[in-house]
Design an enzyme around this catalytic site. Structure first.
Site, PDB file in Angstrom:
ATOM      1  N   ASP A 172      -7.858  -7.788   0.776  1.00 45.66           N
ATOM      2  CA  ASP A 172      -6.904  -7.881   1.890  1.00 45.66           C
ATOM      3  C   ASP A 172      -7.613  -7.402   3.146  1.00 45.66           C
ATOM      4  OD1 ASP A 172      -6.505  -4.763   1.554  1.00 45.66           O
ATOM      5  OD2 ASP A 172      -5.502  -5.412   3.416  1.00 45.66           O
TER       6      ASP A 172
ATOM      7  N   ASP B  59       0.858  -1.169   0.000  1.00 44.09           N
ATOM      8  CA  ASP B  59       0.000   0.000   0.000  1.00 44.09           C
ATOM      9  C   ASP B  59       0.903   1.231   0.000  1.00 44.09           C
ATOM     10  OD1 ASP B  59      -2.881   1.064   2.021  1.00 44.09           O
ATOM     11  OD2 ASP B  59      -2.219   1.563   0.002  1.00 44.09           O
TER      12      ASP B  59
HETATM   13  N1  LIG Z   1     -10.411   0.465   3.548  1.00 47.44           N
HETATM   14  C1  LIG Z   1      -9.221   0.867   3.028  1.00 47.44           C
HETATM   15  C2  LIG Z   1      -8.043   0.242   3.454  1.00 47.44           C
HETATM   16  C3  LIG Z   1      -6.830   0.652   2.955  1.00 47.44           C
HETATM   17  C4  LIG Z   1      -5.584  -0.035   3.447  1.00 47.44           C
HETATM   18  S1  LIG Z   1      -5.342  -1.565   2.546  1.00 47.44           S
HETATM   19  C5  LIG Z   1      -3.996  -2.186   3.447  1.00 47.44           C
HETATM   20  N2  LIG Z   1      -2.813  -1.599   3.547  1.00 47.44           N
HETATM   21  C6  LIG Z   1      -2.036  -2.421   4.303  1.00 47.44           C
HETATM   22  C7  LIG Z   1      -2.789  -3.481   4.656  1.00 47.44           C
HETATM   23  N3  LIG Z   1      -3.997  -3.320   4.097  1.00 47.44           N
HETATM   24  C8  LIG Z   1      -6.752   1.691   1.980  1.00 47.44           C
HETATM   25  N4  LIG Z   1      -5.532   2.054   1.472  1.00 47.44           N
HETATM   26  C9  LIG Z   1      -5.495   3.056   0.575  1.00 47.44           C
HETATM   27  N5  LIG Z   1      -4.289   3.425   0.044  1.00 47.44           N
HETATM   28  N6  LIG Z   1      -6.609   3.705   0.136  1.00 47.44           N
HETATM   29  C10 LIG Z   1      -7.838   3.381   0.588  1.00 47.44           C
HETATM   30  O1  LIG Z   1      -8.834   3.999   0.168  1.00 47.44           O
HETATM   31  C11 LIG Z   1      -7.952   2.312   1.557  1.00 47.44           C
HETATM   32  C12 LIG Z   1      -9.186   1.902   2.080  1.00 47.44           C
END
Ligand SMILES: Nc1cc(CSc2ncc[nH]2)c2nc(N)[nH]c(=O)c2c1
Length: 373
Positions: free
Chosen positions: A267, A93
């Site tokens: 995830d 991410d």
């Molecule tokens: N619900 C949700 C969860 C994550 C983390 S996903 C993740 N990163 C590490 C572990 N899991 C999100 N990440 C980003 N960049 N943008 C989003 O809109 C977003 C929304």
């Protein structure tokens, strides 16, 4: 070793899709559940176990890894795969989401995010370009654009501002990523719970012709039906031949219904985090092992499971371990939950290939509701 990143659709059943993503580090079978290895470890698990359960890909996290051990240090140590001894694909991410949810002081503007480290209080600036640079230093196979995710409910003009800036950041990230055969950079669709913003976000990202698309801004407090309604709007606006990744989702029920809406990748920390707190996901639904009713129940969670943690340990012992806050309790339930999630994904893929996904979904949900007294 093939040098390309290629998604192939193998079967569809209604809006549900079954496919595979070939990468130089191996094949990802979709629909896929990606265990979360935020700081380079899937908590309480050995990565050999994670692989044996059927996970083809795990997640890493730019925010945590840039703070500790540091992106340049990970690169000096040979990249994330060699450091953590996981030779399959890794998705990272971009860090913006974690900055907004984890760091004490933070500011977000057109240039990027500025934040105070929760590790040592140092001030960091992360631009879209720096986020891609960090993910490159980690040798990540699937990199996420930097984006701004707004928690719901939120004001429409706030949602629109964040969505438009995320689109501008997507272009900057695509430029910074350049051309890396065998690797991918995914755009992230934003737009909150507003259909016309979701459509615009998806269509502009589609014009960027990226190798895959994440659907962000969901699983941020909205009801499940709002999430599913946004999938109804977003998935048709995305190219059918590219993978779709719903970020941060979710429970087995969320995953099943999102597959039915056309999502390919998921995830969530749910199986490991809730496992550490005593919650087991099974084909009978959720079982909270903290509950006193398990204190003398010698049955395992599920005697038909192929996972030793699910099949061989009594609920009484799991209850005792969780109540005693023993590490083995979290280890066994993380193992059992990840096994259940991967088994569910394998069953989903098979049901789609055999054209019986609707029946499979109904039977599975009915099994969760029936429970096991
Ligand atoms: N619900 C949700 C969860 C994550 C983390 S996903 C993740 N990163 C590490 C572990 N899991 C999100 N990440 C980003 N960049 N943008 C989003 O809109 C977003 C929304």
């Amino acid at each position: 070793m093939n040098e390309t990143f290629q998604f192939k659709l193998l079967a569809t059943d209604g809006k549900a899709r079954c496919g595979e993503i070939s990468t130089p580090r191996g094949m990802i079978r979709t629909p896929a559940f990606m265990p979360v290895g935020t700081v380079g470890t899937v908590k309480a698990m050995y990565l050999d176990q994670v692989r044996e359960l059927g996970a083809d890909i795990i997640l890493g996290n730019t925010y945590h890894l840039m703070l500790r051990p540091g992106a340049e240090r990970v690169a000096r140590l040979g990249g994330l795969h060699n450091l953590i001894r996981w030779q399959g694909p890794i998705l990272t991410d971009s860090g913006g989401f974690q900055v907004m949810s984890l760091s004490a002081l933070r500011k977000l503007d057109e240039r990027g995010v500025t934040f105070k480290s929760h590790v040592d209080g140092a001030i960091h600036h992360m631009s879209p370009e720096r986020s891609i640079e960090i993910q490159g230093l980690l040798d990540s196979d699937i990199q996420m654009q930097l984006d701004e995710c707004i928690a719901l409910p939120a004001e429409p003009n706030e949602i629109e501002r964040a969505m438009e800036m995320s689109l501008r950041w997507a272009e900057r990230c695509k430029l910074a990523f350049g051309d890396q055969p065998g690797k991918a950079m995914f755009g992230i669709v934003q737009g909150g719970d507003i259909p016309k913003l979701r459509e615009r976000s998806a269509l502009v990202l589609k014009e960027l012709d990226l190798k895959g698309y994440a659907i962000g801004g969901l699983a941020v407090g909205e009801p499940q039906e709002v999430m599913l309604d946004m999938l109804d709007v977003t998935c048709p606006a995305l190219p059918a031949e590219k993978p779709r990744y719903l970020m941060g989702v979710g429970t087995p029920d969320d995953i099943l219904k999102s597959v039915a809406h056309g999502v390919d990748m998921f995830d969530c920390v749910m199986p490991t985090r809730s496992g550490r707190h005593g919650l087991a996901f099974t084909r009978y639904g959720r079982i909270n092992l903290r509950n006193a009713r398990h204190a003398e129940d010698l049955r395992p969670l599920d005697e038909q499971s192929s996972c030793p943690a699910t099949r061989d340990y009594s609920r009484a012992y799991l209850h005792h371990l969780i109540r005693s806050n023993e590490s083995l309790g979290g280890m066994l339930l993380s193992w059992s939950n990840l096994a259940y999630y991967q088994e569910l994904m394998a069953d989903i893929r098979k049901a789609i290939e055999e054209g019986r996904f609707a029946d499979f979904m109904a039977e599975t949900i009915e099994g969760w509701q029936r429970g096991d007294l």
